[in-house]
Design an enzyme around this catalytic site. Structure first.
Site, PDB file in Angstrom:
ATOM      1  N   GLU A  63      -2.490   9.527   5.930  1.00 48.08           N
ATOM      2  CA  GLU A  63      -2.422  10.439   4.790  1.00 48.08           C
ATOM      3  C   GLU A  63      -2.571  11.889   5.217  1.00 48.08           C
ATOM      4  OE1 GLU A  63      -3.640  12.924   1.431  1.00 48.08           O
ATOM      5  OE2 GLU A  63      -4.755  12.523   3.270  1.00 48.08           O
ATOM      6  N   GLU A  64      -3.398  12.132   6.234  1.00 45.97           N
ATOM      7  CA  GLU A  64      -3.673  13.506   6.643  1.00 45.97           C
ATOM      8  C   GLU A  64      -2.495  14.176   7.347  1.00 45.97           C
ATOM      9  OE1 GLU A  64      -5.930  15.137   5.523  1.00 45.97           O
ATOM     10  OE2 GLU A  64      -7.767  13.982   5.263  1.00 45.97           O
ATOM     11  N   ASP A  70     -13.796  13.351   2.594  1.00 42.99           N
ATOM     12  CA  ASP A  70     -12.332  13.164   2.652  1.00 42.99           C
ATOM     13  C   ASP A  70     -11.971  12.077   3.656  1.00 42.99           C
ATOM     14  OD1 ASP A  70      -9.590  13.540   2.495  1.00 42.99           O
ATOM     15  OD2 ASP A  70      -9.594  15.411   3.614  1.00 42.99           O
ATOM     16  N   HIS A  83      -7.707   6.549   2.125  1.00 50.02           N
ATOM     17  CA  HIS A  83      -7.101   6.578   3.457  1.00 50.02           C
ATOM     18  C   HIS A  83      -8.161   6.491   4.541  1.00 50.02           C
ATOM     19  CE1 HIS A  83      -7.996  10.921   4.104  1.00 50.02           C
ATOM     20  NE2 HIS A  83      -7.633  11.102   2.853  1.00 50.02           N
ATOM     21  N   HIS A 137     -12.076  19.157   5.392  1.00 51.33           N
ATOM     22  CA  HIS A 137     -11.502  19.687   6.633  1.00 51.33           C
ATOM     23  C   HIS A 137     -12.376  20.764   7.270  1.00 51.33           C
ATOM     24  CE1 HIS A 137      -7.108  18.376   5.443  1.00 51.33           C
ATOM     25  NE2 HIS A 137      -8.029  17.482   5.117  1.00 51.33           N
ATOM     26  N   ASP A 156      -7.736   7.574   7.802  1.00 47.36           N
ATOM     27  CA  ASP A 156      -7.663   8.625   8.820  1.00 47.36           C
ATOM     28  C   ASP A 156      -8.416   9.870   8.395  1.00 47.36           C
ATOM     29  OD1 ASP A 156      -5.631   8.844   6.817  1.00 47.36           O
ATOM     30  OD2 ASP A 156      -4.535  10.280   8.045  1.00 47.36           O
ATOM     31  N   GLU A 188      -7.286   9.834  -4.359  1.00 47.45           N
ATOM     32  CA  GLU A 188      -8.143  10.887  -3.833  1.00 47.45           C
ATOM     33  C   GLU A 188      -8.320  12.040  -4.815  1.00 47.45           C
ATOM     34  OE1 GLU A 188      -8.285  13.485   0.309  1.00 47.45           O
ATOM     35  OE2 GLU A 188      -6.549  12.240  -0.182  1.00 47.45           O
TER      36      GLU A 188
END
Length: 400
Positions: free
Chosen positions: A146-147, A111, A78, A372, A80, A174
């Site tokens: 995705e997030e 990520d 992804h 994150h 984003d 992922e």
């Protein structure tokens, strides 16, 4: 540090990391242009589709196989990334700065922009080795959203003709970095369920013992959910073979309501974030919740902010030829793989219900997990090792 600055693959990664595709209000066009450049560098066809709206593109870079009628291999990532609190970072989060130990600091370093560019790098390496085609077609997919649940990304994409035409037979998606030499493999994931309860009832003066108040209903529901939470936590603590992904987690995340401190309100709202373990019967679970609402006194509105369907797990045994190929590749590289149920959620939850086996994997090892978190980073040398790992895995998967 010069050896990393002179490395083509490290510079490609850094260029991607410098694109600030951060929520909210993302402009994906710089990512699209970057990926088109990568496709041109690889001399591979690229297409862009917009499955839900014109703000959320899906980029598809394809390496056509010698037997293109066979179901293809999807390498998903992804574009984003989650928001940052820049004041807590030691380096600007979209600078992709490298320190003396080779740590590349950037949001998306783990990520998961690094995984997307490792796919590209692995295919570049295979082609430089003189391999013009593998047996199966390989599609590198770069999705948005995705997030924030994937509604405008993979969830919408799998419903399109463009996805169907890819004829996907297996997907890599992922994974999670590992702080040790063990590499983590996701073969399934829990189902996300975010439920809002709006409890209605008798209102009046705060000095009275009124029956059937919203507060009593809220208390009843909280007690029930916390009992379930405690039972699942005990189950996890008592069985060393279980991970967090093997149990159901329950957390009270929001509470709201009331108009004044001496007025019993006619309405109170609570929200729970629930992740259902793969062995939970969904129908039975949701019927139980409805029963709790009736036992609490009724007149409770249930709003499902998210309600994932039950997702099957991907077989990791001899019945799955793609697992065998993956395992052969990692065995040849002497890698130790630890299989887990993903505790959060990835785009694979939209693929497995379509009978597409999917494995979540990240070759980032011996690295603190900074998903994150502040100061997210990847070691340059670990990143380059990961390219070699993907090179072996992709060639094996596409040769099934």
């Amino acid at each position: 540090m010069s050896r990393w600055n002179d490395n083509e693959e490290i510079q490609i990664l850094r260029k991607y990391l410098r694109i600030s595709s951060v929520h909210p209000n993302i402009n994906y066009e710089p990512c699209v242009q970057f990926l088109k450049e990568q496709a041109a560098n690889l001399n591979l066809p690229v297409s862009v589709c917009y499955p839900v709206n014109d703000k959320n593109p899906v980029v598809i870079i394809s390496w056509i196989g010698s037997d293109s009628d066979l179901p293809s291999i999807m390498l998903n990532s992804h574009m984003d990334v989650v928001p940052v609190f820049e004041e807590f970072w030691s380096h600007p989060p979209f600078s992709a700065n490298i320190d003396e130990s080779g740590r590349i600091f950037a949001r998306g370093a783990q990520d998961m922009k690094s995984i997307g560019t490792q796919y590209l790098a692995a295919i570049r390496a295979l082609r430089r080795d003189g391999i013009e085609q593998l047996k199966r077609t390989v599609h590198m997919i770069f999705v948005p959203d995705e997030e924030i649940n994937g509604t405008y990304g993979m969830e919408g994409f799998v419903a399109t003709k463009e996805f169907t035409d890819l004829n996907v037979g297996f997907a890599l998606d992922e994974g999670e970095p590992s702080p040790t030499e063990d590499l983590i493999l996701y073969y399934g994931e829990r189902s996300s369920c975010e439920i809002e309860f709006v409890c209605y009832g008798k209102s009046g003066h705060g000095s009275l013992f009124l029956k059937n108040t919203p507060g009593k209903k809220v208390q009843f529901l909280i007690n029930k959910f916390m009992e379930l939470r405690d039972a699942e936590e005990v189950k996890l603590e008592k069985n060393a073979n279980l991970g967090i992904g093997d149990v159901t987690t329950v957390n009270l995340t929001m509470m709201s309501g009331g108009v004044q401190n001496n007025v019993i309100p006619g309405e109170l709202t609570i929200v729970f974030d629930i992740r259902l373990a793969v062995d939970v019967d969904h129908d039975e679970f949701y019927h139980m919740i409805e029963r709790w609402c009736e036992e609490a006194g009724g007149n409770i509105k249930i709003i499902y902010q998210s309600k994932d369907p039950k997702s099957p797990v991907t077989a990791t045994d001899d019945t799955n030829p793609f697992w065998i190929a993956f395992k052969n590749a990692t065995d040849e590289l002497n890698l130790k793989i630890v299989k887990q149920i993903c505790s959060g959620g990835t785009d694979s939850r939209f693929l497995r219900p379509k009978n597409i086996p999917a494995l979540g994997f990240s070759p980032i090892w011996n690295t603190p997990v900074r998903f994150h978190d502040h100061d997210e980073f990847v070691y340059a040398d670990i990143y380059l090792e990961g390219i070699e790992i993907y090179k072996k895995i992709i060639s094996k998967l596409a040769s099934v």
